[in-house]
Structure formats: structure tokens, C-alpha cells
Design an enzyme around this catalytic site. Structure first.
Site, PDB file in Angstrom:
ATOM      1  N   LYS A 129      73.325  -6.074  17.280  1.00 46.41           N
ATOM      2  CA  LYS A 129      72.142  -5.327  17.917  1.00 46.41           C
ATOM      3  C   LYS A 129      72.612  -4.253  18.615  1.00 46.41           C
ATOM      4  O   LYS A 129      73.740  -4.042  19.135  1.00 46.41           O
ATOM      5  CB  LYS A 129      71.496  -6.152  18.721  1.00 46.41           C
ATOM      6  CG  LYS A 129      69.761  -5.878  18.936  1.00 46.41           C
ATOM      7  CD  LYS A 129      69.084  -6.141  17.728  1.00 46.41           C
ATOM      8  CE  LYS A 129      67.752  -5.709  17.766  1.00 46.41           C
ATOM      9  NZ  LYS A 129      66.535  -6.387  16.806  1.00 46.41           N
ATOM     10  N   ASP A 169      64.260  -0.975  14.881  1.00 50.88           N
ATOM     11  CA  ASP A 169      63.651  -1.979  15.963  1.00 50.88           C
ATOM     12  C   ASP A 169      62.629  -1.419  16.821  1.00 50.88           C
ATOM     13  O   ASP A 169      62.220  -0.120  16.371  1.00 50.88           O
ATOM     14  CB  ASP A 169      64.599  -2.521  16.600  1.00 50.88           C
ATOM     15  CG  ASP A 169      64.318  -3.892  17.625  1.00 50.88           C
ATOM     16  OD1 ASP A 169      64.003  -4.872  16.888  1.00 50.88           O
ATOM     17  OD2 ASP A 169      63.863  -3.636  18.716  1.00 50.88           O
TER      18      ASP A 169
HETATM   19  P1  NDP Z   1      57.425  -0.818  17.170  1.00 50.40           P
HETATM   20  O1  NDP Z   1      58.189   0.119  17.964  1.00 50.40           O
HETATM   21  O2  NDP Z   1      57.044  -0.242  15.710  1.00 50.40           O
HETATM   22  O3  NDP Z   1      56.065  -1.262  17.875  1.00 50.40           O
HETATM   23  C1  NDP Z   1      56.184  -1.792  19.110  1.00 50.40           C
HETATM   24  C2  NDP Z   1      54.646  -2.334  19.466  1.00 50.40           C
HETATM   25  O4  NDP Z   1      54.835  -3.088  20.711  1.00 50.40           O
HETATM   26  C3  NDP Z   1      54.177  -1.132  20.032  1.00 50.40           C
HETATM   27  O5  NDP Z   1      52.749  -1.353  19.744  1.00 50.40           O
HETATM   28  C4  NDP Z   1      54.481  -1.112  21.634  1.00 50.40           C
HETATM   29  O6  NDP Z   1      53.361  -0.373  22.186  1.00 50.40           O
HETATM   30  C5  NDP Z   1      54.468  -2.695  21.891  1.00 50.40           C
HETATM   31  N1  NDP Z   1      55.079  -2.524  23.025  1.00 50.40           N
HETATM   32  C6  NDP Z   1      56.603  -2.377  22.979  1.00 50.40           C
HETATM   33  N2  NDP Z   1      57.291  -2.702  24.461  1.00 50.40           N
HETATM   34  C7  NDP Z   1      55.995  -3.200  25.049  1.00 50.40           C
HETATM   35  C8  NDP Z   1      56.015  -3.695  25.971  1.00 50.40           C
HETATM   36  N3  NDP Z   1      56.969  -3.822  27.047  1.00 50.40           N
HETATM   37  N4  NDP Z   1      54.701  -4.362  26.728  1.00 50.40           N
HETATM   38  C9  NDP Z   1      53.648  -4.211  25.675  1.00 50.40           C
HETATM   39  N5  NDP Z   1      53.745  -3.712  24.403  1.00 50.40           N
HETATM   40  C10 NDP Z   1      54.931  -3.321  24.035  1.00 50.40           C
HETATM   41  O7  NDP Z   1      58.393  -2.138  17.036  1.00 50.40           O
HETATM   42  P2  NDP Z   1      58.272  -3.345  15.929  1.00 50.40           P
HETATM   43  O8  NDP Z   1      56.949  -3.490  15.503  1.00 50.40           O
HETATM   44  O9  NDP Z   1      59.584  -2.732  14.969  1.00 50.40           O
HETATM   45  O10 NDP Z   1      59.205  -4.422  16.748  1.00 50.40           O
HETATM   46  C11 NDP Z   1      58.154  -5.470  17.510  1.00 50.40           C
HETATM   47  C12 NDP Z   1      58.981  -6.663  17.697  1.00 50.40           C
HETATM   48  O11 NDP Z   1      59.532  -7.286  16.607  1.00 50.40           O
HETATM   49  C13 NDP Z   1      60.154  -6.362  18.833  1.00 50.40           C
HETATM   50  O12 NDP Z   1      60.251  -7.550  19.422  1.00 50.40           O
HETATM   51  C14 NDP Z   1      61.377  -6.413  17.659  1.00 50.40           C
HETATM   52  O13 NDP Z   1      62.657  -6.828  18.464  1.00 50.40           O
HETATM   53  C15 NDP Z   1      60.786  -7.337  16.604  1.00 50.40           C
HETATM   54  N6  NDP Z   1      61.317  -7.426  15.336  1.00 50.40           N
HETATM   55  C16 NDP Z   1      61.294  -6.152  14.484  1.00 50.40           C
HETATM   56  C17 NDP Z   1      61.638  -5.927  13.257  1.00 50.40           C
HETATM   57  C18 NDP Z   1      61.553  -5.025  12.335  1.00 50.40           C
HETATM   58  O14 NDP Z   1      62.014  -5.249  11.162  1.00 50.40           O
HETATM   59  N7  NDP Z   1      61.112  -3.958  12.951  1.00 50.40           N
HETATM   60  C19 NDP Z   1      62.444  -7.111  12.838  1.00 50.40           C
HETATM   61  C20 NDP Z   1      62.487  -8.567  13.566  1.00 50.40           C
HETATM   62  C21 NDP Z   1      62.077  -8.606  14.818  1.00 50.40           C
HETATM   63  P3  NDP Z   1      53.792   1.264  22.966  1.00 50.40           P
HETATM   64  O15 NDP Z   1      53.835   2.054  21.584  1.00 50.40           O
HETATM   65  O16 NDP Z   1      52.607   1.399  23.972  1.00 50.40           O
HETATM   66  O17 NDP Z   1      55.001   1.123  23.453  1.00 50.40           O
END
Ligand code: NDP
Length: 449
Positions: A129, A169
Site C-alpha cells: 500500500k 484508493d
Molecule cells: P474516494 O476518494 O473515491 O472516496 C472517498 C469518500 O469517502 C469520499 O466521499 C470522501 O469524502 C469520504 N471520506 C474520506 N475520508 C473521510 C473521512 N475521514 N470522514 C468521512 N468521509 C470521508 O475513495 P474510494 O471510494 O476509492 O475509497 C473508499 C474506501 O474504500 C477506502 O477505505 C478505501 O481504502 C476502500 N477501498 C477502495 C478500493 C478502490 O478500488 N477504490 C478498493 C478497496 C477498498 P470527501 O470527498 O469529503 O473527502
């Protein structure tokens, strides 16, 4: 419900001491260790040759300076990380996160989880990671590009198709992967498509990769609901976040006949009793890169925006936390249980605190841990690597069919293992044991390295 085995306790104590000040890493290791007592009771030979100690120690940790210049000419310095955790099953594989909260402990927790998740997919990929404490919010395209180029200028020395294959991510999507791939290509003078996944379709990406994590998590929960004799049909569902994972979870839940009535970002959440309008959400989040409050404004009467509120207060049948780690606490879990939740599927990595997991399990709520439920993203990344290696490109349907088969296999492996170890329905135990055994068996075969 599981507690820590006495043979594993001193090993965990040492891990916590050696990695002081890294609470998320401690949490992730403890959670896996708590599931493994039954394995060492049955197979004490896993305790030999420092296997547990080695599995908790990343093979390599890289920390580097990332200098970049903003649009006004001001220089900024961020910190970059790549933790190459375990390569027993294949090249290190795992995403890159750009978020101000990123530090070494968070990247280590993610790399540790990734190792077992990747093993669960059954594909030949190790765990890693990376990321940076860079905050992309409000930055122009030019600033994002310069940051990605600077990040890759150091990272390129450490990655490669057969060494380490990063992906996206939080904060890293198709745009950022494109800029990083462009810089990698320029620096190495090689069109090595398999070095990064999550690429655009125009230059070696895979169909269904963008959708894969959210779709995969929804497939997993559909199978879990199936074991309860039910399905998504007609279920009120709440999905936290509104990024990549959340958007494609919502899309798949709707296609299975469920109704997603709430989603969020880090500023607040929106409730839309008519069901989230996906086209509008994609426009707000993927095209305009705006806030969830803008969705509510554009949607009109059916949607209400709650600034700073807790999305888990919204009553639902199924909850799919898909934003970030520790976003769902024990108190939130109690609220969900009181409101009648029957299943929880983690789209994000470790979004539920240990207290929350306990509440769900004690209440008999079906609970799918992230390392199993969200493995569809990395599995489809491995499919992207296969297509790159064979210079091939599959159709959306073919790729999604493979994803669907992989998710069914992961679900069944977790469920069957939990049953075999005397804990039917405990997907946490099933996922941890299945992932551990696959990694541990490969490590033992490779000797003490
Ligand atoms: P994105 O950046 O596309 O979206 C993240 C979302 O979560 C946004 O809506 C963001 O809001 C919100 N967010 C982030 N940090 C916080 C926080 N501290 N409190 C509240 N909301 C928060 O990321 P992903 O959708 O790719 O990833 C989301 C999760 O899924 C993570 O845990 C990631 O590790 C996991 N994941 C992702 C994969 C992938 O293929 N993308 C694969 C497997 C797991 P804002 O815009 O306001 O920050």
C-alpha cells in the site's frame, strides 16, 4: 466471539511495542490475531520459524519527500510512502491514497489488510500500500498533475510489473493514475502497462475496474443475504461516502432491487427517500468534483442535507460503510441494530471499530468484513494485469462475470472456513483464517526470507 490465544499474546505485545504510535496498524493486527487462536490450536506448526513475527513485519518500507509547485508558484513539501508488505503470493499489490490523514501507521494497516485480502481473491498477488499526506481537495488539474509526477519521480525506482503494482484508493482515481503512468513511462522509457492498475480504457485499463469494488461488495452482501434466505429486493440501504466505492455500490444495489436512501461525504450526509439519483450523483462527484450538499441542492424536494451529521442515524435494513477507517463506532452500531439493520457489508477498509463489530455479531447481524467484501477491486486489478500481460482486452460482461465468480468464491470460502472452525456465520473469522493460511503456507514453502 473470539479472544486472543495465549501463544499469540506475546507476539502481539512485541508487534505493538515495535510499532509504537500506530493505532490503526495495532487494531488491524489484533483483529487478525484474534481470529487465529483456532488455527494454532489445530496446527501448532504455524508458530515455528517466526512466521507470525515475519507476517507482521513489512518486507520493505519506503518514505520519501514529494516537492511540488502550486499554481501561484509556491513550493509545497509532502511525504510519500510505499509499504511493500508481503510478496509470498506474487508482486506487491495495493492502492495509493492521497489524503491529509495519511501516515506510516495508516499505510501499514492498509498493507497488512491488503496481504490477506489479496490472498482471498485466489490470484497471484502479494500485499502492499502507498500514499501521501497530500490533500487534493480544491487543487487544480495542473497542481494534481505536478504532484503525481513528483510522487512518481521517486516511486518509479521501487515498482514494476513483477515487483510492485500500485492502483488507486482514496483521492486517487483514473485521472491521478493517468498522470502517474505517464510519468513512469517517461522516466523508464518503457510502455509497461502492467505496472499500475485502474488505468483508463484508452491506455491499457480494464473494463469494470472502476465499478469493481462497489459491485463486488454488493455481490458479497447479496450472497450473505442469500444465506439468510433473503436478498436486496426492497431493502432500504445506507451507503456512506460518495466516492468510487460508494457510487458503484449504489449502482449495483439498485440493480438488485434495493433502494439506497442515503450517502455522504466528510462534510455531511444526504437522505433521499425517493432513492439516490445515480446520474445526478455521478455528475456532482465524478464530473464536477463538488460536495454532497450540491447533490441535495440540485435534487430538490426529495433530498435533505444534514451538515456534519451521522449517517448511521438513518434507519435501514442494510448498511454499507464505504468511506474510510473507523467511521462506524460501537454507538453507531447500536443505533443501526435498534433501527433493525440485518446486514452490514464493508466497502471501505476497516470502517467499523472493533466495538461496532462486536455489537453486530452479538445482535446476530450478518457482517461482511472489508478484507473479504471489498476484494473485488483488487481482484479486477489482477484481471487488468492478466489482460496487459496477454495484450488482450475483455468485454465488460466477461470481466464482470469473472468478478462475480470471484466474489462468490470468496464468500463461500469465508463461510465454509468459519463453519469448519466451529463459528458458522462468522465472516470475520472465516476471512482472516482463509487469508492467513494461504499466505502462511506460501511463506513456509519459500523458507525463512
Ligand atoms: P474516494 O476518494 O473515491 O472516496 C472517498 C469518500 O469517502 C469520499 O466521499 C470522501 O469524502 C469520504 N471520506 C474520506 N475520508 C473521510 C473521512 N475521514 N470522514 C468521512 N468521509 C470521508 O475513495 P474510494 O471510494 O476509492 O475509497 C473508499 C474506501 O474504500 C477506502 O477505505 C478505501 O481504502 C476502500 N477501498 C477502495 C478500493 C478502490 O478500488 N477504490 C478498493 C478497496 C477498498 P470527501 O470527498 O469529503 O473527502
Amino acid at each position: 466471539m473470539t479472544t486472543l490465544d495465549e501463544k499469540l499474546e506475546p507476539i502481539l505485545t512485541q508487534v505493538l511495542q515495535r510499532n509504537a504510535g500506530e493505532p490503526e496498524f495495532h487494531q488491524a493486527v489484533r483483529e487478525v490475531f484474534e481470529s487465529l487462536g483456532r488455527v494454532v490450536a489445530k496446527h501448532p506448526d504455524y508458530l515455528q520459524d517466526g512466521l507470525f513475527e515475519r507476517i507482521c513485519e513489512p518486507e520493505r518500507q519506503i518514505i520519501f519527500r514529494v516537492p511540488w509547485t502550486d499554481d501561484k508558484g509556491q513550493v509545497h513539501i509532502n511525504r510519500g510512502f510505499r509499504v511493500q508488505f508481503n510478496s509470498a503470493l506474487g508482486p506487491y499489490k495495493g492502492g495509493i491514497r492521497f489524503h491529509p490523514s495519511v501516515n506510516l501507521g495508516i499505510i501499514k494497516f492498509l498493507g497488512f489488510e491488503q496481504t490477506f485480502k489479496n490472498a482471498l481473491t485466489g490470484m497471484p498477488i502479494g500485499g502492499g500500500k502507498g500514499g501521501s499526506d497530500f490533500n487534493p481537495r480544491g487543487r487544480s488539474d495542473g497542481e494534481i498533475m505536478r504532484f503525481c509526477q513528483s510522487f512518481m519521480t521517486e516511486l518509479h525506482r521501487h515498482i514494476g510489473e513483477y515487483t510492485d503494482v500500485p492502483a488507486g484508493d482514496i483521492g486517487v482515481g483514473g485521472r491521478e493514475i493517468g498522470y502517474m503512468f505517464g510519468q513512469y513511462k517517461r522516466l523508464t522509457n518503457r510502455y509497461e502497462a502492467g505496472v499500475l492498475t485502474g488505468k483508463g480504457l484508452a491506455y491499457g485499463g480494464s473494463r469494470a475496474r472502476k465499478e469493481a469494488t462497489g459491485y463486488g461488495a454488493t455481490y458479497f452482501v447479496q450472497h450473505m443475504l442469500g444465506r439468510k434466505g433473503t436478498s436486496f429486493e426492497g431493502k432500504r440501504t445506507v451507503v456512506s461516502g460518495s466516492g468510487n466505492v460508494a457510487i458503484y455500490t449504489i449502482e449495483k444495489v439498485h440493480s438488485f432491487g434495493g433502494k439506497v436512501i442515503a450517502c455522504s461525504d466528510s462534510s455531511g450526509y444526504v437522505v433521499d427517500e425517493a432513492g439516490i439519483d445515480l446520474e445526478l450523483l455521478k455528475d456532482v462527484k465524478e464530473v464536477r468534483r463538488a460536495r454532497i450538499s450540491d447533490y441535495a441542492k440540485a435534487r430538490g424536494k426529495s433530498a435533505t442535507y444534514v451538515e456534519g451529521g451521522c449517517i448511521w442515524d438513518v434507519p435501514c435494513d442494510v448498511a454499507m460503510p464505504s468511506a474510510t477507517q473507523n467511521e462506524l463506532t460501537g454507538k453507531d452500531a447500536q443505533t443501526l441494530v435498534k433501527n433493525g439493520v440485518i446486514a452490514v457489508g464493508e466497502g471501505a477498509n476497516m470502517p467499523s471499530t472493533p466495538d461496532a463489530v462486536r455489537v453486530f455479531q452479538q445482535a446476530g447481524v450478518s457482517f461482511a468484513p472489508g478484507k473479504a467484501a471489498n476484494a473485488g477491486g483488487v481482484a479486477t486489478s489482477a484481471l487488468e494485469m492478466q489482460q496487459n500481460a496477454s495484450r488482450d482486452s475483455w468485454t465488460f460482461d466477461e470481466t464482470e462475470q469473472r468478478l462475480s465468480d470471484i466474489m462468490r468464491n470468496i464468500h463461500d470460502a469465508c463461510a465454509d472456513t468459519a463453519e469448519m472452525y466451529g463459528a458458522p456465520g462468522d465472516y470475520v473469522l472465516g476471512a482472516n483464517i482463509t487469508g492467513f493460511v494461504r499466505v502462511a503456507d506460501a511463506m513456509r514453502a519459500l523458507g525463512v526470507v
